[in-house]
Design an enzyme around this catalytic site. Sequence first.
Site, short mmCIF file in Angstrom:
data_model
loop_
_atom_site.label_atom_id
_atom_site.label_comp_id
_atom_site.label_asym_id
_atom_site.label_seq_id
_atom_site.Cartn_x
_atom_site.Cartn_y
_atom_site.Cartn_z
N SER A 183 0.80 -1.23 0.00
CA SER A 183 0.00 0.00 0.00
C SER A 183 0.83 1.27 0.00
O SER A 183 0.39 2.29 -0.52
CB SER A 183 -0.94 0.01 1.21
OG SER A 183 -0.22 -0.07 2.41
N HIS A 211 -5.16 -3.16 -2.70
CA HIS A 211 -4.78 -2.23 -3.78
C HIS A 211 -4.57 -2.94 -5.11
O HIS A 211 -3.99 -2.37 -6.03
CB HIS A 211 -3.50 -1.47 -3.39
CG HIS A 211 -3.71 -0.60 -2.20
ND1 HIS A 211 -4.17 0.71 -2.29
CD2 HIS A 211 -3.57 -0.85 -0.87
CE1 HIS A 211 -4.27 1.23 -1.07
NE2 HIS A 211 -3.92 0.30 -0.20
N LYS A 241 -11.50 0.75 -2.20
CA LYS A 241 -10.51 1.46 -3.01
C LYS A 241 -10.99 1.48 -4.47
O LYS A 241 -11.89 2.26 -4.77
CB LYS A 241 -9.14 0.83 -2.78
CG LYS A 241 -8.84 0.84 -1.25
CD LYS A 241 -7.44 0.64 -0.88
CE LYS A 241 -7.27 0.41 0.61
NZ LYS A 241 -7.65 1.51 1.48
C1 LIG Z 1 -3.32 -3.13 2.26
C2 LIG Z 1 -4.55 -2.70 2.98
N1 LIG Z 1 -5.28 -3.63 3.62
C3 LIG Z 1 -6.40 -3.31 4.27
C4 LIG Z 1 -6.84 -2.02 4.34
C5 LIG Z 1 -8.08 -1.71 5.12
O1 LIG Z 1 -9.18 -1.71 4.30
P1 LIG Z 1 -10.47 -0.86 4.72
O2 LIG Z 1 -10.18 0.54 4.37
O3 LIG Z 1 -11.56 -1.47 3.91
O4 LIG Z 1 -10.64 -1.07 6.17
C6 LIG Z 1 -6.14 -1.03 3.69
C7 LIG Z 1 -6.66 0.37 3.69
O5 LIG Z 1 -6.23 1.30 4.12
C8 LIG Z 1 -4.95 -1.36 3.00
O6 LIG Z 1 -4.22 -0.42 2.39
#
Ligand SMILES: Cc1ncc(COP(=O)(O)O)c(C=O)c1O
Length: 388
Positions: A183, A211, A241
Amino acid sequence: MAQSPTDYAKEKLAALEARAQRRALQATDRFDSVRVRRCGRELISFCCNDYLNLSAGARVKDAAKAAIDRYGAGAGASRLVTGDHPLLAELECALADLKGAEDAVVFGSGYLANLGIIPTFVGEGDLILVDELAHACINAGAQLSGATVIRFAHNDTGDLERHLREARSAFAHCLILTDGVFSMDGDLAPLPALAALAAEHEAWLMTDDAHGVGVVGGGRGSSFAFGPRVHVPLQMGTLSKALGSYGGYICADREVCNFIRTRARPFIYSTGLPPASAAAALAALKIIGADPALCDVPVQRAAAFCKALNLPTPQSPIVPLILGDERAALAASLALEDAGFLVTAIRPPTVPAGTARLRFTFTAEHDDGDIARLAEKVRELTIPAAAE
Ligand SMILES: Cc1ncc(COP(=O)(O)O)c(C=O)c1O
């Protein structure tokens, strides 16, 4: 007398301020996924994960509105009680289809999904091997599980193999955890090699493809980005996203999903996803399915930016520019804001100490002119990394 919560908070905030690590919210109106208004000024945003600009898309918004009219604004209860409105099963089918899996389970968010899935499969007496740059919620799920956690060097399959050889046999089960697309760095995990190591050492592989969906692998995510699909038995992701909505999910075999429905605590003890979120994600999945070429556009935009600055070719729409010091990252972000661009500084502990950065994200709707102007401005900031 014991310190009050207020004094405790003040002391901690002052310490964070001194390290330039204090965070604060800033009201930001999003007109669409690219144009925002902050402090009365219009800015072009290069820091949004709505990679396909679907959150503001007419079909996605209409689907959400229709779902509210039909099912109401909230789910009303946990899905196992009365919150299982029909859109959720439809959404799970569509997600499983996208990922080539038998089934899927939807959660209230991606963060909750990781908190639920990981402890469902491993606990005390088991081993977790997690990439050192994995997302915070993967680490939170790992810690919550009670398993022994070892972090392997980022994308270093040699290091992972060493840990497997040294530690695996002492534990009942072993779970390898990684982001599919990292991310904060934008690189892909070496999934074919990870899957081979998992098979060789009787470990389970789980990816967090928050992502990846919608933007790599023809829109189907990181396990499809390496040619023939790499078998990843536990594929977690988010609806928040590229799908432009909200919520999390896992795609896996049917029995795995059934087990999660009966054991994952954030699934059992938290209210079901609101109908509007499910309907919006479903509409987004239809758009992605009908137009895979759209899914390639954000990476093409990122590539144009990288080319202009002589940066390495990106593997995803995420491009980091590592500046090192928190203050340098904040100053660069402010300079870009002055020039009309919103690019938030990312600081520890989101990223490791000494790697504060600007994190640029590109979407299908950024135009060539905006990207060229942004690259020009970044170059002007005379950031050493940009000139490399
Ligand atoms: C790699 C990753 N996993 C999980 C999440 C969490 O997802 P959510 O925003 O649906 O809680 C994020 C978001 O920020 C992320 O970047």
